[in-house]
Design a protein around this motif. Structure first.
Motif, PDB file in Angstrom:
ATOM      1  N   GLY A  55      -3.606   9.483 -11.819  1.00 28.08           N
ATOM      2  CA  GLY A  55      -2.906  10.089 -10.722  1.00 28.08           C
ATOM      3  C   GLY A  55      -1.220  11.184 -10.979  1.00 28.08           C
ATOM      4  N   GLN A  89       2.888  12.038 -10.672  1.00 32.36           N
ATOM      5  CA  GLN A  89       4.017  10.695 -10.535  1.00 32.36           C
ATOM      6  C   GLN A  89       5.098  12.245 -10.513  1.00 32.36           C
ATOM      7  N   ALA A 132      -5.719   2.960  -4.663  1.00 34.31           N
ATOM      8  CA  ALA A 132      -5.222   3.408  -4.891  1.00 34.31           C
ATOM      9  C   ALA A 132      -4.061   2.942  -5.498  1.00 34.31           C
ATOM     10  N   TRP A 185       0.114   2.305  -6.401  1.00 33.44           N
ATOM     11  CA  TRP A 185       1.726   2.731  -6.545  1.00 33.44           C
ATOM     12  C   TRP A 185       2.429   2.256  -7.717  1.00 33.44           C
ATOM     13  N   SER A 186       2.790   2.891  -8.205  1.00 34.87           N
ATOM     14  CA  SER A 186       5.030   2.969  -8.957  1.00 34.87           C
ATOM     15  C   SER A 186       5.246   3.011  -8.624  1.00 34.87           C
ATOM     16  N   TYR A 219      -6.552   3.704 -13.595  1.00 37.63           N
ATOM     17  CA  TYR A 219      -6.221   4.420 -12.982  1.00 37.63           C
ATOM     18  C   TYR A 219      -5.570   5.785 -13.432  1.00 37.63           C
ATOM     19  N   ARG A 274       1.643   7.961  -7.950  1.00 41.82           N
ATOM     20  CA  ARG A 274       0.091   7.338  -6.895  1.00 41.82           C
ATOM     21  C   ARG A 274      -0.817   7.292  -8.126  1.00 41.82           C
TER      22      ARG A 274
END
Length: 289
Positions: A61, A63, A102, A104-105, A59, A93
């Motif tokens: 995205g 942060q 998606a 999320w972290s 993935y 994300r």
């Protein structure tokens, strides 16, 4: 009779010399002031996570993070030893290659660092030491309806280093610093392959804690900063690169993140009311000169 009197006089003289030496040491200690360097930072950039417990796909995205660190020279040897205490809270994300799912972290990373430093000519400073840190976080992928969360947790001991330069560009004071850190040993959490967290909640706790070393738990944090000194307030601009890799029980978790850093740094002194003020006290900063 003379011998006891002579012994008493000798003890009294030794006590007086010791008291005088102690007052001299106290005076030297009081003549050194150790300001606290408080650093408040906001980070924003890109992240590229992958966790085979949730999905084999990579993935990509964004942060963002908030970070705080407190640095101070140590009382027992302020010229050579510096302590740092801080933490970092991040949120990210990321999307899969098809951009239809998606992940999320979230993660919190507190740390405590002790550095031995050595000042070199021309404004350079180098240092090295140890670091104790913890990591607590999770990844969330809503597409995995049966088990959408992958937890991360670790407690490690590692190495940290410092390379800094204090100088001027025209009238502007400038401090450039590079601070890498890497865990070397410790423990981390990882479930068995295909083990559900519901099974852990039911009591299956075997094999969840693993020993960490760079071969199965690698995390390298690189922070490069430029501190621009404007009077009593310092503007920080920098770059952070974080590389993370964890392997256990057939599960691989990786993440690479790049962030721009903007922050404010201030130095402040805490003075005791019962301590006499020393006008010519030496100020020993943990990072600046």
């Amino acid at each position: 009779m003379r011998r006891p009197l002579a012994l008493i006089r000798a003890l009294a003289l030794a006590a007086a010399i010791s008291a005088g030496g102690g007052s001299v040491a106290a005076a030297e200690t009081d003549s050194v002031m150790r300001p606290v360097l408080s650093q408040y930072m906001i980070e924003a950039g890109s992240a590229h996570p992958c966790d085979t417990y949730l999905t084999p796909l990579h993935y990509s995205g964004w942060q963002g993070a908030l970070a705080y660190e407190r640095m101070q020279a140590m009382r027992f040897d302020p010229e050579r030893w510096v302590m740092a205490l801080g933490g970092r809270l991040s949120l990210g994300r990321a999307l899969n290659p098809a951009r239809n799912a998606a992940m999320w972290s979230i993660a919190f990373n507190p740390h405590w660092t002790m550095l031995w430093r050595h000042r070199l000519p021309a404004g350079f400073t180098v240092g090295a030491g140890g670091r104790v840190e913890a990591l607590a976080g999770a990844l969330y992928l809503a597409r995995n309806g049966n088990n959408p969360v992958a937890a991360r947790g670790s407690l490690t001991i590692g190495a940290a280093a410092l390379a800094a330069w204090n100088g001027r560009i025209g009238p502007l004071r400038l401090t450039l610093a590079y601070r890498p850190s890497m865990p070397l040993t410790g423990i981390f959490f990882a479930p068995d392959y295909d083990e559900l967290y519901y099974e852990i909640w039911l009591g299956n706790h075997r094999g969840l804690v693993h020993g960490a070393w760079p071969g199965n738990y690698f995390r390298l944090d690189n922070l490069v900063t430029a501190d621009l000194h404007f009077g009593a307030t310092t503007l920080r601009l920098g770059y952070r690169c974080g590389i993370f890799s964890q392997r256990a029980s057939g599960i691989v978790s990786r993440e690479v993140a790049h962030s721009l850093v903007v922050g404010i740094c201030t130095e402040w002194l805490s003075l005791r009311a019962d301590r006499a003020r020393t006008p010519d006290a030496r100020i020993i900063s943990p990072l600046y000169q």
